[in-house]
Design an enzyme around this catalytic site. Structure first.
Site, short mmCIF file in Angstrom:
data_model
loop_
_atom_site.label_atom_id
_atom_site.label_comp_id
_atom_site.label_asym_id
_atom_site.label_seq_id
_atom_site.Cartn_x
_atom_site.Cartn_y
_atom_site.Cartn_z
N ILE A 88 -24.05 17.74 16.61
CA ILE A 88 -25.04 18.82 16.66
C ILE A 88 -26.42 18.32 16.24
O ILE A 88 -27.45 18.71 16.80
CB ILE A 88 -24.57 20.01 15.79
CG1 ILE A 88 -23.36 20.69 16.45
CG2 ILE A 88 -25.70 21.02 15.57
CD1 ILE A 88 -22.68 21.73 15.57
N ALA A 138 -2.33 15.25 -6.52
CA ALA A 138 -3.27 14.29 -5.94
C ALA A 138 -3.61 14.66 -4.50
O ALA A 138 -4.76 14.51 -4.06
CB ALA A 138 -2.68 12.89 -6.01
N GLU A 170 -0.39 9.39 8.56
CA GLU A 170 0.92 9.09 9.12
C GLU A 170 2.04 9.26 8.08
O GLU A 170 3.13 9.73 8.41
CB GLU A 170 0.92 7.66 9.68
CG GLU A 170 0.06 7.47 10.92
CD GLU A 170 -1.44 7.44 10.62
OE1 GLU A 170 -2.23 7.63 11.55
OE2 GLU A 170 -1.81 7.20 9.44
N TRP A 179 -7.93 -2.50 -4.11
CA TRP A 179 -8.36 -1.10 -4.07
C TRP A 179 -8.33 -0.44 -5.44
O TRP A 179 -7.85 0.68 -5.60
CB TRP A 179 -7.50 -0.27 -3.10
CG TRP A 179 -7.47 -0.79 -1.70
CD1 TRP A 179 -6.38 -1.19 -0.99
CD2 TRP A 179 -8.59 -0.98 -0.82
NE1 TRP A 179 -6.74 -1.61 0.26
CE2 TRP A 179 -8.09 -1.50 0.40
CE3 TRP A 179 -9.97 -0.78 -0.94
CZ2 TRP A 179 -8.89 -1.82 1.48
CZ3 TRP A 179 -10.78 -1.10 0.14
CH2 TRP A 179 -10.25 -1.60 1.33
N GLU A 182 -4.55 8.22 -0.84
CA GLU A 182 -3.57 9.19 -1.35
C GLU A 182 -2.45 9.44 -0.34
O GLU A 182 -1.89 10.54 -0.25
CB GLU A 182 -4.24 10.52 -1.72
CG GLU A 182 -5.27 10.43 -2.83
CD GLU A 182 -4.67 10.05 -4.17
OE1 GLU A 182 -3.44 9.97 -4.28
OE2 GLU A 182 -5.46 9.82 -5.11
N ARG A 230 -33.85 23.44 14.95
CA ARG A 230 -34.11 22.55 16.07
C ARG A 230 -34.30 23.36 17.36
O ARG A 230 -33.44 24.17 17.71
CB ARG A 230 -32.93 21.58 16.24
CG ARG A 230 -32.97 20.72 17.48
CD ARG A 230 -34.05 19.67 17.42
NE ARG A 230 -33.86 18.67 18.47
CZ ARG A 230 -34.78 17.78 18.82
NH1 ARG A 230 -35.95 17.76 18.17
NH2 ARG A 230 -34.53 16.91 19.76
N GLY A 282 0.84 -1.19 0.00
CA GLY A 282 0.00 0.00 0.00
C GLY A 282 0.88 1.24 0.00
O GLY A 282 1.36 1.69 -1.04
N SER A 283 1.14 1.78 1.20
CA SER A 283 2.03 2.93 1.30
C SER A 283 3.43 2.59 0.81
O SER A 283 4.14 3.45 0.28
CB SER A 283 2.09 3.41 2.76
OG SER A 283 0.81 3.84 3.20
#
Length: 402
Positions: free
Chosen positions: A355, A260, A385, A169, A381, A286, A144-145
């Protein structure tokens, strides 16, 4: 279903420090399209995990959204990262998946599977109209990374590549017209780990996978509107199109990360803005203890903090886009805006859900969609970390190793 509409919301306008008259007009056009056409589709389809309608994609093509970054000589608008991110924010305010799909044209026009310059030009013109779109497949179950860990293999057989391995992915793999697949084409033990990766192009019919490729959709908690796939390549063959440099995919991918990451920041800001606008509208309507909850300091301070964070992220994004469009290196700032905007989006959408209270935890309101999608921006992307590591390495130098 009870859902907020454009008429129910206050309009929160971005500040206009970098804005020209042309940019303001483009922003307004994208905002109008997003609120009138994208938001109703998202409210209807996201709860049932439905796909982005083809007629909505066609309409985006007519408006030029897929060709913002494509040069005018190729049929695009010939604009910059700034305009691209302006549009992405507006679309993502309604549905992040729609704010994401425009990349399938804008970020792919240099990677067209074509035999001749004439064929390439014709396909890019179609791409600018949203009629020829790509999918990108890089990640794997164990990569992945750490892109250098990619193991999916491509072997040259005369004028074809033969690909074997697994990918994970890959969003839009089914509906795209072609796929760009990052594969390992050499395994020199003396070369750096990132060397030997090549972008292999597969052209295919819409609604199908290439011959020799199978896949199944990955169940996701959000980012609905299009499917994300795990793919298996079993000696899948494709012509060896003259695209890029064999073994040069790592540098090519890294060189596009600033844009990106700015795009992801824009999507994060759009999500946060949507949640903020919904929270403001709800707080005014509300009533508790005989007055609207917008009168209570706890709610007012939440909204003040949320609005400040959204604007801070937007201004940093504007700066990064300006730097990219003017040819300046801004790897650190791009990492900062992606990191900050993603983290901000999760905080702001979570506060908006708070809220709305119990209503926010239902699928009757769009805030839960914004919340689910915002969580993803901290992962794709380059995770938060990874961005922190880039920023720290720039400021402190890379850490010493044993």
């Amino acid at each position: 279903m009870v859902r907020a509409t454009m008429m129910d919301k206050p309009e929160i306008r971005p500040s206009e420090g970098y804005m020209t008259e042309e940019r303001l007009m483009m922003q307004e056009m994208a905002r109008d399209f997003a609120m009138k056409e994208v938001l109703p589709a998202a409210n209807r389809l996201d709860p049932e995990k439905g796909d982005i309608p083809q007629d909505l994609i066609d309409r985006m093509g007519e408006l030029g959204f897929f060709g913002i970054l494509i040069p005018e000589r190729f049929g695009g608008l010939g604009l910059g990262m700034f305009e691209y991110c302006l549009v992405a924010e507006e679309l993502s305010r309604a549905w992040m998946s729609v704010g994401s799909i425009i990349a399938r044209g804008n970020m792919f026009y240099k990677s067209i599977p074509a035999r001749t310059d004439e064929e390439k030009l014709e396909k890019i013109k179609l791409m600018a109209q949203g009629k020829y779109l790509g999918a990108f497949s890089m990640s794997e179950p164990n990569a992945g990374s750490d892109m250098a860990s990619i193991g999916c293999r491509a072997v040259r057989d005369e004028d074809e590549w033969v690909v074997t391995g697994s990918k994970y992915w890959c969003t839009f793999a089914d509906r795209a017209d072609f796929m760009q697949v990052i594969c390992r084409t050499s395994a020199d033990p003396d070369a750096p780990r990132w060397a030997g990766l090549t972008a292999i192009l597969f052209e295919k019919p819409r609604g199908e996978f290439p011959q020799g490729v199978s896949g199944h959709s990955i169940p996701k908690i959000g980012y609905h509107g299009w499917k994300t796939y795990e793919l298996a390549f079993d000696e899948a063959r494709t012509p060896a199109y003259d695209y890029g440099t064999t073994g040069g995919a790592f540098k090519a991918v890294v060189s596009g990360l600033e844009g990106a990451r700015a795009h992801t920041a824009a999507r994060s800001i759009g999500l946060a803005r949507g949640a903020l606008e919904d929270a403001i509208a709800h707080a005014k309507q509300r009533e508790q203890f005989d007055r609207p909850i917008s009168d209570f300091q706890a709610i007012r301070f939440k909204i003040a903090s949320m609005a400040t964070e959204v604007e801070a992220a937007r201004q940093l994004m504007y700066f990064v886009c300006h730097q990219i469009d003017n040819g300046h290196n801004c790897a650190k700032e791009a990492a900062m805006v992606k990191f900050y905007a993603a983290e901000m989006a999760e905080r702001v959408t979570s506060e908006a859900l708070q809220i709305l209270g119990g209503a926010g935890y239902t699928t009757l309101h769009a805030v839960e969609r914004h919340w689910r999608d915002a969580r993803l921006t901290k992962i794709f992307e380059g995770s938060s970390e990874i961005q922190q590591r880039i920023i720290a390495d720039t400021l402190l130098g890379k850490p010493t190793r044993d």
